[in-house]
Design a protein around this motif. Structure first.
Motif, PDB file in Angstrom:
ATOM      1  N   ALA A   8      22.344 -42.010   6.674  1.00 37.86           N
ATOM      2  CA  ALA A   8      23.290 -41.120   7.345  1.00 37.86           C
ATOM      3  C   ALA A   8      24.324 -41.931   8.113  1.00 37.86           C
ATOM      4  CB  ALA A   8      22.551 -40.186   8.301  1.00 37.86           C
ATOM      5  N   VAL A  85      24.155 -38.480   4.108  1.00 42.12           N
ATOM      6  CA  VAL A  85      24.582 -37.539   5.137  1.00 42.12           C
ATOM      7  C   VAL A  85      25.776 -38.115   5.867  1.00 42.12           C
ATOM      8  CG1 VAL A  85      23.956 -36.337   7.275  1.00 42.12           C
ATOM      9  CG2 VAL A  85      22.232 -36.669   5.474  1.00 42.12           C
ATOM     10  N   HIS A  87      28.026 -37.042   9.105  1.00 39.44           N
ATOM     11  CA  HIS A  87      28.220 -36.116  10.224  1.00 39.44           C
ATOM     12  C   HIS A  87      29.526 -36.463  10.930  1.00 39.44           C
ATOM     13  CE1 HIS A  87      26.875 -34.393  14.354  1.00 39.44           C
ATOM     14  NE2 HIS A  87      27.691 -33.590  13.714  1.00 39.44           N
ATOM     15  N   VAL A 141      28.308 -32.576   7.457  1.00 37.34           N
ATOM     16  CA  VAL A 141      28.251 -31.627   8.563  1.00 37.34           C
ATOM     17  C   VAL A 141      29.363 -31.975   9.545  1.00 37.34           C
ATOM     18  CG1 VAL A 141      26.875 -30.580  10.384  1.00 37.34           C
ATOM     19  CG2 VAL A 141      25.749 -31.410   8.301  1.00 37.34           C
ATOM     20  N   ALA A 231      21.783 -30.633   7.233  1.00 39.14           N
ATOM     21  CA  ALA A 231      21.868 -31.835   6.403  1.00 39.14           C
ATOM     22  C   ALA A 231      20.676 -31.991   5.474  1.00 39.14           C
ATOM     23  CB  ALA A 231      21.981 -33.073   7.293  1.00 39.14           C
TER      24      ALA A 231
END
Length: 269
Positions: A8, A85, A87, A141, A231
């Motif tokens: 991530a 992922v 973010h 996200v 996620a």
């Protein structure tokens, strides 16, 4: 361990919501790249993850700068070999920008442009450089805000940029859904980060409590739990959505807050 074997990248990870999300993703098994414009706070977040037994790498980036974003993504890939992922949490909240985001008739255009450069263009640049390295099952996200959904008497640049993120979320979801890449957004109201606790007077906290339907304000960890869910594979059928996390602040008519405020003890700022 929903993110075991996955990697991530969290922007704005040096403090507040970003740090909480980086810690949560790492606690659930993700190898995390904690990115922030401040190299010291990014390093602190990465160190906290490693101290807890996780895997992390710090990165420094101004997400409004494409060269910085390109290098940040390269750092994440070099450290962890993959990207599952993204973010997009970074936002400009410094006094010299957010603190001057007031009356539109007196606003310096640089305040508007810098806000959009970080809060909206930054997310676009991160998607531009991260998505080519993401495979089916990956997720983006975005952190937007309830300021994107309502009006106010100040912070129009912030609210408008965050509103752009709501639409941007739908476009990313539409563009890359066929590849199995999802994109959603979270929209918090007041979150009691360390910075918010320092800035909020007792009177202001009381006003915010009157606005909510639930008694407790959100903590960064509450937002992190929602981000981790969106996620994860548990949210595999959710994309293009903006999930409000505000204790019910935007769920009711204004009369409720007026009645609540009238019942509170009088407090001076």
């Amino acid at each position: 361990m929903r993110f075991a074997g996955r990697a991530a990248l969290v922007t704005g990870a040096g403090s507040g919501i970003g740090r909480a999300c980086a810690l949560r993703l790492a606690a659930e098994g993700a190898a995390v790249t904690a990115a922030d414009v401040d190299p010291d706070t990014a390093a602190e977040t990465a160190a906290l993850i490693v101290k807890d037994g996780g895997t992390a790498r710090a990165a420094t980036a101004d997400v409004g700068d494409e060269d910085d974003v390109r290098a940040m993504v390269a750092t994440a890939l070099a450290a962890h070999g993959r990207l599952d992922v993204l973010h997009n949490n970074a936002a400009v909240l410094s006094p010299d920008v957010y603190g001057r985001d007031l009356d539109l008739t007196e606003m310096d255009v640089e305040v508007w442009d810098r806000t959009f450069a970080v809060d909206l263009r930054g997310a676009m640049l991160c998607v531009k450089h991260a998505v080519p390295h993401m495979e089916a099952g990956a997720a983006v996200v975005n952190t937007t805000s309830v300021s994107a959904l309502v009006g106010d008497t100040d912070h129009a640049a912030y609210g408008a940029a965050k509103a752009g993120l709501v639409s941007f979320t739908r476009y990313v979801a539409t563009m890359y859904g066929a590849r199995g890449i999802r994109c959603n957004a979270v929209a918090p109201a007041l979150v009691l980060t360390e910075a918010a606790r320092r800035a909020m007077t007792p009177a202001r906290l009381a006003e915010k409590a009157a606005e909510r339907l639930l008694p407790d304000a959100c903590e960064p960890e509450d937002v992190a739990a929602l981000v981790a869910f969106l996620a994860s594979a548990e949210a595999r059928c959710i994309t293009g959505q903006t999930i409000v996390i505000d204790g019910g602040t935007t769920a009711h008519r204004p009369e409720h807050a007026i009645r609540q405020a009238a019942a509170l003890p009088r407090l001076t700022r």
